[in-house]
Design a protein around this motif. Structure first.
Motif, PDB file in Angstrom:
ATOM      1  N   PRO A  16     -35.087  29.940  22.487  1.00 52.24           N
ATOM      2  CA  PRO A  16     -36.247  29.081  22.446  1.00 52.24           C
ATOM      3  C   PRO A  16     -36.349  27.848  21.780  1.00 52.24           C
ATOM      4  N   SER A  17     -35.457  27.517  20.824  1.00 55.66           N
ATOM      5  CA  SER A  17     -35.377  26.429  20.269  1.00 55.66           C
ATOM      6  C   SER A  17     -34.334  25.154  20.473  1.00 55.66           C
ATOM      7  N   CYS A  18     -33.338  25.804  21.258  1.00 53.64           N
ATOM      8  CA  CYS A  18     -32.193  24.988  21.487  1.00 53.64           C
ATOM      9  C   CYS A  18     -31.206  25.418  22.757  1.00 53.64           C
ATOM     10  N   ILE A  19     -30.296  24.752  23.205  1.00 55.62           N
ATOM     11  CA  ILE A  19     -29.420  25.197  24.327  1.00 55.62           C
ATOM     12  C   ILE A  19     -28.200  24.996  23.587  1.00 55.62           C
ATOM     13  N   ILE A  20     -27.186  25.727  23.709  1.00 50.41           N
ATOM     14  CA  ILE A  20     -25.733  25.374  23.361  1.00 50.41           C
ATOM     15  C   ILE A  20     -25.005  25.581  24.619  1.00 50.41           C
ATOM     16  N   ARG A  21     -24.222  24.326  24.636  1.00 51.77           N
ATOM     17  CA  ARG A  21     -23.386  24.151  25.916  1.00 51.77           C
ATOM     18  C   ARG A  21     -22.116  23.496  25.405  1.00 51.77           C
ATOM     19  N   PRO A  22     -20.929  23.404  26.396  1.00 48.84           N
ATOM     20  CA  PRO A  22     -19.999  22.298  26.300  1.00 48.84           C
ATOM     21  C   PRO A  22     -20.321  20.956  26.281  1.00 48.84           C
ATOM     22  N   TYR A  23     -19.715  20.132  25.697  1.00 47.93           N
ATOM     23  CA  TYR A  23     -20.153  18.781  25.634  1.00 47.93           C
ATOM     24  C   TYR A  23     -19.877  18.241  27.051  1.00 47.93           C
ATOM     25  N   HIS A  24     -20.319  16.956  27.229  1.00 45.91           N
ATOM     26  CA  HIS A  24     -20.153  16.134  28.457  1.00 45.91           C
ATOM     27  C   HIS A  24     -19.893  14.696  28.113  1.00 45.91           C
ATOM     28  N   PRO A  25     -19.041  13.885  28.812  1.00 45.15           N
ATOM     29  CA  PRO A  25     -18.904  12.448  28.239  1.00 45.15           C
ATOM     30  C   PRO A  25     -20.139  11.916  28.152  1.00 45.15           C
ATOM     31  N   SER A  26     -21.227  12.035  28.878  1.00 46.57           N
ATOM     32  CA  SER A  26     -22.707  11.332  28.835  1.00 46.57           C
ATOM     33  C   SER A  26     -23.240  11.675  27.558  1.00 46.57           C
ATOM     34  N   ASP A  27     -22.919  12.878  26.743  1.00 45.92           N
ATOM     35  CA  ASP A  27     -23.537  12.885  25.389  1.00 45.92           C
ATOM     36  C   ASP A  27     -23.280  12.169  24.250  1.00 45.92           C
ATOM     37  N   ALA A  28     -22.335  11.037  24.557  1.00 45.39           N
ATOM     38  CA  ALA A  28     -21.611  10.512  23.214  1.00 45.39           C
ATOM     39  C   ALA A  28     -22.916   9.441  22.852  1.00 45.39           C
ATOM     40  N   PRO A  29     -23.594   9.032  23.369  1.00 44.74           N
ATOM     41  CA  PRO A  29     -24.513   8.046  22.591  1.00 44.74           C
ATOM     42  C   PRO A  29     -25.612   9.069  21.659  1.00 44.74           C
ATOM     43  N   ALA A  30     -25.945   9.969  22.244  1.00 45.91           N
ATOM     44  CA  ALA A  30     -26.919  10.966  21.556  1.00 45.91           C
ATOM     45  C   ALA A  30     -26.173  11.634  20.220  1.00 45.91           C
ATOM     46  N   LEU A  31     -24.987  11.992  20.670  1.00 46.44           N
ATOM     47  CA  LEU A  31     -23.981  12.677  19.446  1.00 46.44           C
ATOM     48  C   LEU A  31     -23.531  11.403  18.382  1.00 46.44           C
ATOM     49  N   ALA A  32     -23.508  10.304  18.873  1.00 45.62           N
ATOM     50  CA  ALA A  32     -23.318   9.356  17.656  1.00 45.62           C
ATOM     51  C   ALA A  32     -24.601   9.020  16.798  1.00 45.62           C
ATOM     52  N   GLN A  33     -25.671   8.954  17.564  1.00 49.17           N
ATOM     53  CA  GLN A  33     -26.975   8.696  16.897  1.00 49.17           C
ATOM     54  C   GLN A  33     -27.393   9.976  16.140  1.00 49.17           C
ATOM     55  N   HIS A  34     -27.171  11.090  16.304  1.00 49.26           N
ATOM     56  CA  HIS A  34     -27.502  12.268  15.401  1.00 49.26           C
ATOM     57  C   HIS A  34     -26.436  12.343  14.318  1.00 49.26           C
ATOM     58  N   ALA A  35     -25.380  12.218  14.565  1.00 51.19           N
ATOM     59  CA  ALA A  35     -24.117  12.520  13.709  1.00 51.19           C
ATOM     60  C   ALA A  35     -23.989  11.317  12.564  1.00 51.19           C
ATOM     61  N   ASN A  36     -24.649  10.310  13.018  1.00 53.82           N
ATOM     62  CA  ASN A  36     -24.384   9.014  11.922  1.00 53.82           C
ATOM     63  C   ASN A  36     -25.500   9.099  10.979  1.00 53.82           C
ATOM     64  N   GLY A  37     -25.423   9.980   9.843  1.00 52.97           N
ATOM     65  CA  GLY A  37     -26.443   9.777   8.892  1.00 52.97           C
ATOM     66  C   GLY A  37     -25.730  10.336   7.486  1.00 52.97           C
ATOM     67  N   PRO A  38     -25.841   9.631   6.293  1.00 52.44           N
ATOM     68  CA  PRO A  38     -25.072  10.012   5.233  1.00 52.44           C
ATOM     69  C   PRO A  38     -25.743  11.637   4.859  1.00 52.44           C
ATOM     70  N   GLN A  39     -26.851  12.116   5.318  1.00 50.70           N
ATOM     71  CA  GLN A  39     -27.193  13.098   4.879  1.00 50.70           C
ATOM     72  C   GLN A  39     -26.429  14.535   5.679  1.00 50.70           C
ATOM     73  N   ILE A  40     -25.841  13.920   6.885  1.00 51.94           N
ATOM     74  CA  ILE A  40     -25.208  14.872   7.607  1.00 51.94           C
ATOM     75  C   ILE A  40     -23.660  15.011   7.201  1.00 51.94           C
ATOM     76  N   ALA A  41     -23.248  13.807   6.688  1.00 50.63           N
ATOM     77  CA  ALA A  41     -21.963  13.548   6.343  1.00 50.63           C
ATOM     78  C   ALA A  41     -21.550  14.381   4.866  1.00 50.63           C
ATOM     79  N   ARG A  42     -22.745  14.223   4.172  1.00 47.12           N
ATOM     80  CA  ARG A  42     -22.743  14.881   2.865  1.00 47.12           C
ATOM     81  C   ARG A  42     -21.908  15.952   2.597  1.00 47.12           C
ATOM     82  N   TYR A  43     -22.205  17.015   3.427  1.00 46.88           N
ATOM     83  CA  TYR A  43     -21.688  18.197   3.533  1.00 46.88           C
ATOM     84  C   TYR A  43     -20.627  18.531   4.552  1.00 46.88           C
TER      85      TYR A  43
END
Length: 190
Positions: A16-43
């Protein structure tokens, strides 16, 4: 002319709240956007880049989509847009721990507080135990860095049990910290 829309991989889970799927090369911009945060990297481990660049995302996607072995790392996606907003995956253990896999996950800050990570982990655990036989997978475990109470709540809600604390075993960004171990056995799901 209509822009080319990439055909994304089929999901392993549609929740209901998400889809889990393999990555695709077109995912790179969104992945970089959401992974790029000190609160993510912290843990995350020291292998998780901070800042997280487009090149880091492209590398991760290529690493996570092997053609000669099972896919172990997956994108957590917004169910309305199928856009990457997080990641979940498995890391097999070896030798006498060969029937154990470590589970890891993160979710972009814009998606926090909605129960997405808990739902994703519960679904992913069921998928993992269904994907691998009892001869291949008996146990999932996760390490939680000291102070990451949100992850403790997610794991507990997903049925994981706190098994112990590895005192002062972690070191990141000039700080030493404890790592708590949580485990879930196949038989715990019955």
């Amino acid at each position: 002319m209509t822009p080319d829309i990439p055909e994304l991989p089929q999901p392993i889970l549609t929740l209901p709240s998400c889809i889990i799927r393999p990555y695709h090369p077109s995912d790179a911009p969104a992945l970089a956007q959401h992974a790029n945060g000190p609160q993510i990297a912290r843990y995350m481990t020291n292998q998780f880049p901070s800042p997280y660049t487009l090149a880091n995302a492209e590398f991760w996607i290529k690493f996570s989509t092997p053609t000669d072995s099972p896919i172990l790392n997956f994108a957590i996606c917004d169910p309305l847009t199928n856009t990457v907003c997080g990641s979940i995956g498995l890391k097999p253990r070896a030798d006498v721990e060969a029937r154990t896999m470590e589970v890891g996950y993160w979710l972009g800050e814009a998606y926090w507080g909605r129960g997405i990570t808990t739902e994703a982990l519960i679904g992913f655990v069921g998928w993992a135990f269904g994907r691998w036989s009892e001869e291949e997978l008996v146990r999932l475990e996760a390490g939680v860095f000291e102070g990451n109470e949100a992850s403790v709540k997610v794991l507990t809600k997903a049925g994981f049990v706190a098994e112990g604390c590895r005192r002062k075993t972690g070191y990141r960004a000039g700080r030493t910290f404890d790592i708590s171990i949580f485990g879930l056995l196949r038989e715990d799901l019955k």
